[in-house]
Enzyme design. Structure first.
Site, PDB file in Angstrom:
ATOM      1  N   ASP A   7       0.848  -1.194   0.000  1.00  0.00           N
ATOM      2  CA  ASP A   7       0.000   0.000   0.000  1.00  0.00           C
ATOM      3  C   ASP A   7       0.891   1.254   0.000  1.00  0.00           C
ATOM      4  O   ASP A   7       2.071   1.183   0.357  1.00  0.00           O
ATOM      5  CB  ASP A   7      -0.880  -0.060   1.262  1.00  0.00           C
ATOM      6  CG  ASP A   7      -1.665   1.206   1.496  1.00  0.00           C
ATOM      7  OD1 ASP A   7      -2.272   1.717   0.540  1.00  0.00           O
ATOM      8  OD2 ASP A   7      -1.658   1.694   2.652  1.00  0.00           O
ATOM      9  N   ASP A   9      -0.449   5.043   0.947  1.00  0.00           N
ATOM     10  CA  ASP A   9      -0.755   6.037   1.990  1.00  0.00           C
ATOM     11  C   ASP A   9      -0.678   5.451   3.400  1.00  0.00           C
ATOM     12  O   ASP A   9      -1.388   4.500   3.734  1.00  0.00           O
ATOM     13  CB  ASP A   9      -2.150   6.636   1.751  1.00  0.00           C
ATOM     14  CG  ASP A   9      -2.230   7.330   0.400  1.00  0.00           C
ATOM     15  OD1 ASP A   9      -1.199   7.871  -0.048  1.00  0.00           O
ATOM     16  OD2 ASP A   9      -3.313   7.329  -0.217  1.00  0.00           O
ATOM     17  N   ASP A 113      -1.783  -0.493   5.971  1.00  0.00           N
ATOM     18  CA  ASP A 113      -2.096   0.042   7.300  1.00  0.00           C
ATOM     19  C   ASP A 113      -3.578  -0.108   7.642  1.00  0.00           C
ATOM     20  O   ASP A 113      -3.958   0.110   8.786  1.00  0.00           O
ATOM     21  CB  ASP A 113      -1.685   1.520   7.407  1.00  0.00           C
ATOM     22  CG  ASP A 113      -2.504   2.407   6.500  1.00  0.00           C
ATOM     23  OD1 ASP A 113      -2.534   2.132   5.281  1.00  0.00           O
ATOM     24  OD2 ASP A 113      -3.125   3.365   6.994  1.00  0.00           O
TER      25      ASP A 113
HETATM   26 MG    MG Z   1      -3.025   3.111   3.489  1.00  0.00          MG
END
Ligand code: MG
Length: 147
Positions: A7, A9, A113
């Site tokens: 990922d 961000d 995240d």
């Molecule tokens: Mg993310």
């Protein structure tokens, strides 16, 4: 080789910091990530670049970037691509996947995240939850993947 999706961000780059800073600097803009230039200027998170480079160079793993777009900001699609070139070079841009549903991609690992919201909850491989107790940082992920 094992396929690893990564990922962007708040996994590779620090979205939260830029978001908070923008709300301080330009409070009239309620959606900081709608601004042109927002995504291209995100700072890499500690050890993120080094660890992804180890994955790129490894003969055990085949890493891809798997990120969801900010649909309200069409520049996000281009800026994510520029960000990857800036930090990993043109060749790795071929491994950039922008998808609203991460479960559509088949692979062994997803480093993210978030555990849900963009298909993470339905990912068929193993979810490595970045920022969790088990994986608080990139060093812990490098150790787990033995790279
Ligand atoms: Mg993310």
């Amino acid at each position: 080789m094992k396929i690893v999706y990564i990922d962007m961000d708040d996994t590779l780059c620090n979205f939260k910091n830029s978001y908070k800073q923008s709300l301080i600097d330009r409070p009239e803009i309620t959606w900081p990530h709608s601004q042109c230039g927002f995504f291209v200027h995100l700072e890499p998170l500690p050890q993120a670049l080094e660890t992804v480079n180890l994955l790129i160079e490894s003969n055990k793993y085949d890493p891809y970037i798997l990120t969801s777009p900010s649909v309200r900001n069409p520049n996000s699609y281009i800026e994510k691509r520029i960000w990857i070139e800036q930090y990993f070079g043109l060749n790795f841009c071929k491994k950039l996947i922008i998808s609203p549903n991460k479960a559509l991609n088949i692979g062994d690992y997803l480093i993210d995240d978030n555990v849900q919201g963009k298909g993470q909850e339905n990912f068929q491989g193993e979810l490595i939850h970045f920022g969790s107790k088990a994986f608080p940082n990139w060093e812990s992920i490098a150790r787990y993947l033995e790279i």
